[in-house]
Design a protein around this motif. Structure first.
Motif: not given
Length: 101
Positions: A1-6, A16-18, A23-26, A32-34
């Motif tokens: 699954m791609s990052a966009n699908e996640y 909600w604020d971005v 948003l780049d997961f890497d 993202v984790i926080k």
């Protein structure tokens, strides 16, 4: 699954604020984790656990300067890592607040 699908599967209140598209997961893994640890639901946690893996999540969280005590307790229990190994725990102990309401 791609990052966009996640990103599309996360709860709507998390980012909600971005702009989710930018948003780049890497590159923004710490953000993202926080955000998921502090405000996410169990499904959101399962998504980041699948994408990053528990060892990488723990490594990133160990470097965070601040984290809610509930989120710290959760990641510590899930990973079986003592709280003392997390920077947010030791930093908070070294810098006590005068008025903690």
């Amino acid at each position: 699954m791609s990052a966009n699908e996640y990103i599309q599967q996360f709860s709507p209140h998390l980012f909600w604020d971005v702009r989710k598209e930018e948003l780049d997961f890497d590159a923004h893994a710490q953000y993202v984790i926080k955000r998921v640890l502090e405000y996410g639901l169990l499904n959101d946690w399962n998504l980041i656990k699948t994408y990053y893996g528990l060892p990488r999540i723990v490594k990133i969280v160990k470097e965070l300067r601040d984290l809610e005590p509930r989120a710290l307790a959760y990641i510590s229990a899930i990973s079986k890592t003592p709280k003392e190994q997390f920077r947010c725990y030791t930093w908070k102990q070294l810098n006590p607040q005068l008025w903690n309401f």
